[in-house]
Design a protein around this motif. Sequence first.
Motif, PDB file in Angstrom:
ATOM      1  N   VAL A 157       0.857  -1.319   0.036  1.00  0.00           N
ATOM      2  CA  VAL A 157       0.015  -0.064   0.008  1.00  0.00           C
ATOM      3  C   VAL A 157       1.034   1.250  -0.024  1.00  0.00           C
ATOM      4  O   VAL A 157       1.838   1.234   0.734  1.00  0.00           O
ATOM      5  N   LEU A 158       0.608   2.147  -1.003  1.00  0.00           N
ATOM      6  CA  LEU A 158       1.410   3.652  -0.881  1.00  0.00           C
ATOM      7  C   LEU A 158       0.031   4.458  -0.603  1.00  0.00           C
ATOM      8  O   LEU A 158      -0.723   4.601  -1.109  1.00  0.00           O
ATOM      9  N   ASP A 159       0.419   5.162   0.889  1.00  0.00           N
ATOM     10  CA  ASP A 159      -0.585   6.197   1.432  1.00  0.00           C
ATOM     11  C   ASP A 159      -0.036   7.550   0.760  1.00  0.00           C
ATOM     12  O   ASP A 159       1.077   7.844   1.822  1.00  0.00           O
ATOM     13  N   ILE A 160      -0.579   8.064   0.046  1.00  0.00           N
ATOM     14  CA  ILE A 160      -0.114   9.624  -0.586  1.00  0.00           C
ATOM     15  C   ILE A 160      -0.560  10.456   0.179  1.00  0.00           C
ATOM     16  O   ILE A 160      -1.862  10.792   0.327  1.00  0.00           O
ATOM     17  N   GLY A 161       0.105  11.546   0.804  1.00  0.00           N
ATOM     18  CA  GLY A 161      -0.344  12.621   1.927  1.00  0.00           C
ATOM     19  C   GLY A 161      -0.903  11.894   2.994  1.00  0.00           C
ATOM     20  O   GLY A 161      -1.741  12.171   3.569  1.00  0.00           O
ATOM     21  N   CYS A 162       0.117  10.680   3.629  1.00  0.00           N
ATOM     22  CA  CYS A 162      -0.326  10.022   4.783  1.00  0.00           C
ATOM     23  C   CYS A 162      -0.648  10.689   6.063  1.00  0.00           C
ATOM     24  O   CYS A 162      -1.402  10.147   6.846  1.00  0.00           O
ATOM     25  N   GLY A 163      -0.281  12.170   6.242  1.00  0.00           N
ATOM     26  CA  GLY A 163      -0.235  12.723   7.522  1.00  0.00           C
ATOM     27  C   GLY A 163       0.454  12.093   8.615  1.00  0.00           C
ATOM     28  O   GLY A 163       1.232  11.222   8.428  1.00  0.00           O
ATOM     29  N   PRO A 164      -0.459  12.059   9.842  1.00  0.00           N
ATOM     30  CA  PRO A 164       0.125  11.190  10.869  1.00  0.00           C
ATOM     31  C   PRO A 164       0.004   9.617  10.799  1.00  0.00           C
ATOM     32  O   PRO A 164       0.390   8.926  11.827  1.00  0.00           O
ATOM     33  N   THR A 198       3.806   5.465  15.754  1.00  0.00           N
ATOM     34  CA  THR A 198       3.730   4.085  15.068  1.00  0.00           C
ATOM     35  C   THR A 198       4.660   3.123  15.911  1.00  0.00           C
ATOM     36  O   THR A 198       5.923   3.266  15.729  1.00  0.00           O
ATOM     37  N   ARG A 199       4.248   2.369  16.939  1.00  0.00           N
ATOM     38  CA  ARG A 199       4.984   1.447  17.668  1.00  0.00           C
ATOM     39  C   ARG A 199       4.631   0.188  17.164  1.00  0.00           C
ATOM     40  O   ARG A 199       3.416  -0.208  17.228  1.00  0.00           O
ATOM     41  N   GLY A 200       5.696  -0.903  16.991  1.00  0.00           N
ATOM     42  CA  GLY A 200       5.053  -2.067  16.429  1.00  0.00           C
ATOM     43  C   GLY A 200       4.762  -2.246  14.935  1.00  0.00           C
ATOM     44  O   GLY A 200       4.637  -3.671  14.847  1.00  0.00           O
ATOM     45  N   ALA A 201       4.140  -1.460  14.394  1.00  0.00           N
ATOM     46  CA  ALA A 201       3.798  -1.563  12.906  1.00  0.00           C
ATOM     47  C   ALA A 201       5.055  -1.347  12.031  1.00  0.00           C
ATOM     48  O   ALA A 201       5.773  -0.361  12.330  1.00  0.00           O
ATOM     49  N   SER A 202       5.203  -2.092  11.007  1.00  0.00           N
ATOM     50  CA  SER A 202       6.429  -1.806  10.129  1.00  0.00           C
ATOM     51  C   SER A 202       5.732  -1.049   8.968  1.00  0.00           C
ATOM     52  O   SER A 202       5.053  -1.609   7.941  1.00  0.00           O
ATOM     53  N   VAL A 203       6.181   0.435   9.068  1.00  0.00           N
ATOM     54  CA  VAL A 203       5.662   1.163   7.867  1.00  0.00           C
ATOM     55  C   VAL A 203       7.005   2.059   7.393  1.00  0.00           C
ATOM     56  O   VAL A 203       7.708   2.458   8.086  1.00  0.00           O
ATOM     57  N   THR A 204       7.390   1.930   5.917  1.00  0.00           N
ATOM     58  CA  THR A 204       8.367   2.862   5.689  1.00  0.00           C
ATOM     59  C   THR A 204       7.771   4.377   5.432  1.00  0.00           C
ATOM     60  O   THR A 204       6.660   4.444   4.675  1.00  0.00           O
ATOM     61  N   ARG A 206       2.442  -4.660   3.254  1.00  0.00           N
ATOM     62  CA  ARG A 206       3.670  -3.852   3.283  1.00  0.00           C
ATOM     63  C   ARG A 206       3.074  -2.457   2.949  1.00  0.00           C
ATOM     64  O   ARG A 206       2.346  -2.311   2.106  1.00  0.00           O
ATOM     65  N   VAL A 207       3.764  -1.338   3.678  1.00  0.00           N
ATOM     66  CA  VAL A 207       3.203  -0.129   3.620  1.00  0.00           C
ATOM     67  C   VAL A 207       4.364   1.018   3.548  1.00  0.00           C
ATOM     68  O   VAL A 207       5.182   1.110   4.136  1.00  0.00           O
ATOM     69  N   THR A 208       4.139   1.770   2.477  1.00  0.00           N
ATOM     70  CA  THR A 208       4.865   3.255   2.672  1.00  0.00           C
ATOM     71  C   THR A 208       4.100   4.451   2.654  1.00  0.00           C
ATOM     72  O   THR A 208       2.904   4.682   1.709  1.00  0.00           O
ATOM     73  N   GLY A 209       4.229   5.225   3.536  1.00  0.00           N
ATOM     74  CA  GLY A 209       3.750   6.428   3.876  1.00  0.00           C
ATOM     75  C   GLY A 209       4.446   7.854   3.300  1.00  0.00           C
ATOM     76  O   GLY A 209       5.586   7.653   3.683  1.00  0.00           O
ATOM     77  N   ALA A 220      -3.271  -0.554   7.570  1.00  0.00           N
ATOM     78  CA  ALA A 220      -2.937  -1.462   6.374  1.00  0.00           C
ATOM     79  C   ALA A 220      -1.896  -2.521   7.049  1.00  0.00           C
ATOM     80  O   ALA A 220      -1.946  -3.547   6.710  1.00  0.00           O
ATOM     81  N   ALA A 221      -0.991  -1.863   7.863  1.00  0.00           N
ATOM     82  CA  ALA A 221      -0.111  -2.799   8.422  1.00  0.00           C
ATOM     83  C   ALA A 221      -0.617  -3.780   9.248  1.00  0.00           C
ATOM     84  O   ALA A 221      -0.034  -4.709   9.277  1.00  0.00           O
ATOM     85  N   ALA A 222      -1.581  -3.605   9.878  1.00  0.00           N
ATOM     86  CA  ALA A 222      -2.129  -4.416  10.561  1.00  0.00           C
ATOM     87  C   ALA A 222      -2.912  -5.473  10.214  1.00  0.00           C
ATOM     88  O   ALA A 222      -3.193  -6.618  10.767  1.00  0.00           O
ATOM     89  N   ARG A 223      -3.303  -5.304   8.880  1.00  0.00           N
ATOM     90  CA  ARG A 223      -3.699  -6.201   7.916  1.00  0.00           C
ATOM     91  C   ARG A 223      -2.834  -7.134   7.354  1.00  0.00           C
ATOM     92  O   ARG A 223      -2.941  -8.059   6.258  1.00  0.00           O
ATOM     93  N   GLY A 224      -1.588  -6.672   7.550  1.00  0.00           N
ATOM     94  CA  GLY A 224      -0.233  -7.682   7.087  1.00  0.00           C
ATOM     95  C   GLY A 224       0.108  -7.192   5.673  1.00  0.00           C
ATOM     96  O   GLY A 224       1.261  -7.552   5.378  1.00  0.00           O
TER      97      GLY A 224
END
Length: 203
Positions: free
Chosen positions: A52-59, A90-96, A72-75, A66-70
């Motif tokens: 998932v690419l979240d464009i304008g992801c803010g906070p 963001t603690r424990g969730a893997s987001v770039t 891969r996420v880029t904000g 999306a990360a909680a659903r497994g």
Amino acid sequence: MDGSERPVNHHGDHPGFSGLTGQLCAVAFLLTGRETGRLAADLTAVSATDHVLDIGCGPGNACRIAAARGARVTGVDPSAAMLRVARIVTRGASVTWVKGGAEALPVPDAGATVAWALATVHHWPDVDAGLAEIHRALGPGARFLAVERQTEPDATGISSHGWTGAQAETFAAMCESAGLTTVRVGSGRAGKRRVWTVHATRP
Ligand SMILES: C[S@@+](CC[C@H](N)C(=O)[O-])C[C@H]1O[C@@H](n2cnc3c(N)ncnc32)[C@H](O)[C@@H]1O
């Protein structure tokens, strides 16, 4: 569009979210953006097979969902203040997290299976450039979803941050011009807030 309609990026001249004010706005978006994130994850049926690419992801509310659903996420966001708050909460969730704007996405070609633009297109200085970048960043068959709060044509101040139905339709036409297919406009709810949704596919 009749001559009175505001463009879809009617807050494209916004100075951006920086410094303490930017961080306070980020905290406010933390409280208001969760339902939109849930709606986006449901409407695009995000799963562990997605990038998932979240464009304008803010906070980063939608990124964490999306990360909680497994997935891969880029904000991506141009605001250092937004990304700072996103990283802190963001603690424990893997987001770039990547600093950048829709008009020059700092991501490789065809790497994402889903792209979201949630409550952000109305801020983009150049929507056509943003859509060209979305087309580039998505792989074949990937899903795109934009969500904006429903607003009245004469709204002012905070309540003008969103789209009228005519603006949602104009954005859908811009998606088609950018080469996206199966474009459709919908109306939904993010919590108590009525929103426009624009879905499309990268052919
Ligand atoms: C109202 S906030 C929405 C944040 C988040 N998507 C949410 O739903 O909570 C709008 C966001 O768009 C970002 N933004 C502004 N201009 C942008 C651009 N050209 N490209 C991408 N994001 C942009 C802002 O920095 C801000 O984080």
